[in-house]
Design a protein around this motif. Structure first.
Motif, PDB file in Angstrom:
ATOM      1  N   THR A   8       0.813  -1.213   0.000  1.00 36.86           N
ATOM      2  CA  THR A   8       0.000   0.000   0.000  1.00 36.86           C
ATOM      3  C   THR A   8       0.853   1.272   0.000  1.00 36.86           C
ATOM      4  O   THR A   8       0.303   2.375   0.047  1.00 36.86           O
ATOM      5  CB  THR A   8      -0.922   0.034   1.234  1.00 36.86           C
ATOM      6  N   SER A   9       2.172   1.132  -0.070  1.00 39.64           N
ATOM      7  CA  SER A   9       3.026   2.318  -0.080  1.00 39.64           C
ATOM      8  C   SER A   9       2.802   3.118  -1.359  1.00 39.64           C
ATOM      9  O   SER A   9       2.366   2.585  -2.380  1.00 39.64           O
ATOM     10  CB  SER A   9       4.500   1.937   0.063  1.00 39.64           C
ATOM     11  N   GLN A  10       3.113   4.406  -1.309  1.00 38.38           N
ATOM     12  CA  GLN A  10       2.747   5.307  -2.399  1.00 38.38           C
ATOM     13  C   GLN A  10       3.434   4.969  -3.716  1.00 38.38           C
ATOM     14  O   GLN A  10       2.841   5.048  -4.784  1.00 38.38           O
ATOM     15  CB  GLN A  10       3.064   6.753  -1.998  1.00 38.38           C
ATOM     16  N   ASN A  11       4.711   4.570  -3.639  1.00 40.09           N
ATOM     17  CA  ASN A  11       5.480   4.319  -4.862  1.00 40.09           C
ATOM     18  C   ASN A  11       6.121   2.933  -4.882  1.00 40.09           C
ATOM     19  O   ASN A  11       7.115   2.727  -5.569  1.00 40.09           O
ATOM     20  CB  ASN A  11       6.568   5.394  -5.007  1.00 40.09           C
ATOM     21  N   LEU A  39      -4.154   4.501   3.554  1.00 44.22           N
ATOM     22  CA  LEU A  39      -3.827   5.238   2.338  1.00 44.22           C
ATOM     23  C   LEU A  39      -2.334   5.545   2.277  1.00 44.22           C
ATOM     24  O   LEU A  39      -1.779   6.179   3.171  1.00 44.22           O
ATOM     25  CB  LEU A  39      -4.626   6.535   2.280  1.00 44.22           C
ATOM     26  N   PHE A  40      -1.677   5.077   1.212  1.00 45.35           N
ATOM     27  CA  PHE A  40      -0.237   5.275   1.015  1.00 45.35           C
ATOM     28  C   PHE A  40       0.568   4.806   2.229  1.00 45.35           C
ATOM     29  O   PHE A  40       1.612   5.377   2.555  1.00 45.35           O
ATOM     30  CB  PHE A  40       0.084   6.738   0.704  1.00 45.35           C
ATOM     31  N   SER A  41       0.119   3.766   2.868  1.00 45.55           N
ATOM     32  CA  SER A  41       0.720   3.336   4.133  1.00 45.55           C
ATOM     33  C   SER A  41       1.963   2.474   3.929  1.00 45.55           C
ATOM     34  O   SER A  41       1.943   1.504   3.162  1.00 45.55           O
ATOM     35  CB  SER A  41      -0.298   2.551   4.962  1.00 45.55           C
ATOM     36  N   ASN A  42       3.034   2.826   4.649  1.00 44.14           N
ATOM     37  CA  ASN A  42       4.237   1.997   4.671  1.00 44.14           C
ATOM     38  C   ASN A  42       4.211   0.980   5.810  1.00 44.14           C
ATOM     39  O   ASN A  42       5.164   0.220   5.966  1.00 44.14           O
ATOM     40  CB  ASN A  42       5.482   2.881   4.835  1.00 44.14           C
ATOM     41  N   SER A 105      -2.474  15.818   3.333  1.00 39.74           N
ATOM     42  CA  SER A 105      -1.203  16.315   3.844  1.00 39.74           C
ATOM     43  C   SER A 105      -1.435  17.202   5.057  1.00 39.74           C
ATOM     44  O   SER A 105      -2.190  18.179   4.988  1.00 39.74           O
ATOM     45  CB  SER A 105      -0.465  17.126   2.762  1.00 39.74           C
ATOM     46  N   ASP A 152       6.513  10.639   7.258  1.00 40.53           N
ATOM     47  CA  ASP A 152       5.840  11.358   6.178  1.00 40.53           C
ATOM     48  C   ASP A 152       5.134  12.554   6.804  1.00 40.53           C
ATOM     49  O   ASP A 152       3.958  12.493   7.158  1.00 40.53           O
ATOM     50  CB  ASP A 152       4.845  10.438   5.472  1.00 40.53           C
ATOM     51  N   GLU A 175      11.023  11.528   3.201  1.00 39.39           N
ATOM     52  CA  GLU A 175      10.813  12.243   1.951  1.00 39.39           C
ATOM     53  C   GLU A 175      11.894  13.298   1.795  1.00 39.39           C
ATOM     54  O   GLU A 175      12.438  13.796   2.772  1.00 39.39           O
ATOM     55  CB  GLU A 175       9.442  12.927   1.924  1.00 39.39           C
ATOM     56  N   SER A 191       9.183   9.518  -2.161  1.00 37.84           N
ATOM     57  CA  SER A 191       9.356   8.603  -1.043  1.00 37.84           C
ATOM     58  C   SER A 191      10.502   7.642  -1.290  1.00 37.84           C
ATOM     59  O   SER A 191      11.072   7.568  -2.369  1.00 37.84           O
ATOM     60  CB  SER A 191       8.063   7.815  -0.809  1.00 37.84           C
TER      61      SER A 191
END
Length: 204
Positions: A8-11, A39-42, A105, A152, A175, A191
């Motif tokens: 689920t990470s952003q990139n 959402l976008f979770s590492n 954000s 983040d 980041e 990221s």
């Protein structure tokens, strides 16, 4: 060996870092700026594998969503606070989607640069509690050599790292913001730009 599923990470950074993490003796993830926990979770895929997690989120609505998401998992602790170098209170700003849980954000950062000026709405803010990261980790009994720290915080990342104290996570995801005065542009944050083995904070 466990298999990482549903990155689920952003990139896709978590999948790329998985070989460094899969056999770690201290499978703990600390997620600073955890948002809603998905959402976008590492951290989410690691928690699904049974890792222990400390998820830190300053925005009340996002922290509540994150807490409810992991309510049935006793290995997950959600801390509603902003990480800074001192305990106290600070103004939390949001992106143009606002402070009512719709934004992506949230930051304490007040740097005057094009990226924050275009992205963050400084006309309104809410007051949130702040705590140093080492205080939170000590209270949560996180081992000093835990596996993964994800930060983040939209330009506030260095301040977070400076409050890490004596903790030495094996891998750090943060980041970077590249200010280019000649072009008068600020490259959007990317990221997975900082990862390290046997990380120390001596130079922070």
């Amino acid at each position: 060996r466990p298999v990482l599923r549903g990155d689920t990470s952003q990139n896709g950074e978590l999948a790329r870092l998985w070989p460094l993490l899969q056999d770690h003796p201290q499978p703990v993830v600390v997620d600073v700026g955890a948002n809603d926990g998905l959402l976008f979770s590492n951290s989410y895929p690691l928690l699904a594998l049974g890792w222990r997690g400390v998820l830190i989120e300053p925005h009340p609505a996002q922290a509540a969503t994150c807490r409810n998401r992991h309510l049935a998992n006793p290995k997950v602790q959600v801390v509603e606070a902003a990480v800074s170098q001192h305990s106290g209170q600070a103004q939390l700003f949001a992106d143009r989607e606002g402070l009512h849980g719709r934004g992506l954000s949230f930051t304490l950062n007040e740097d005057d640069n094009p990226w924050t000026t275009e992205t963050i709405d400084y006309r309104s803010a809410i007051m949130v509690n702040t705590r140093p990261l080492d205080s939170i980790l000590t209270e949560a009994k996180v081992p000093s050599n835990f596996a993964l720290l994800s930060v983040d915080t939209e330009g506030h990342d260095l301040t977070v790292l400076r409050s890490l104290g004596t903790f030495t996570p094996t891998v750090i995801i943060t980041e970077r913001y590249l200010w280019n005065p000649a072009a008068a542009t600020l490259t959007p944050p990317s990221s997975a730009t900082a990862s390290c083995l046997s990380c120390t904070t001596a130079s922070l």
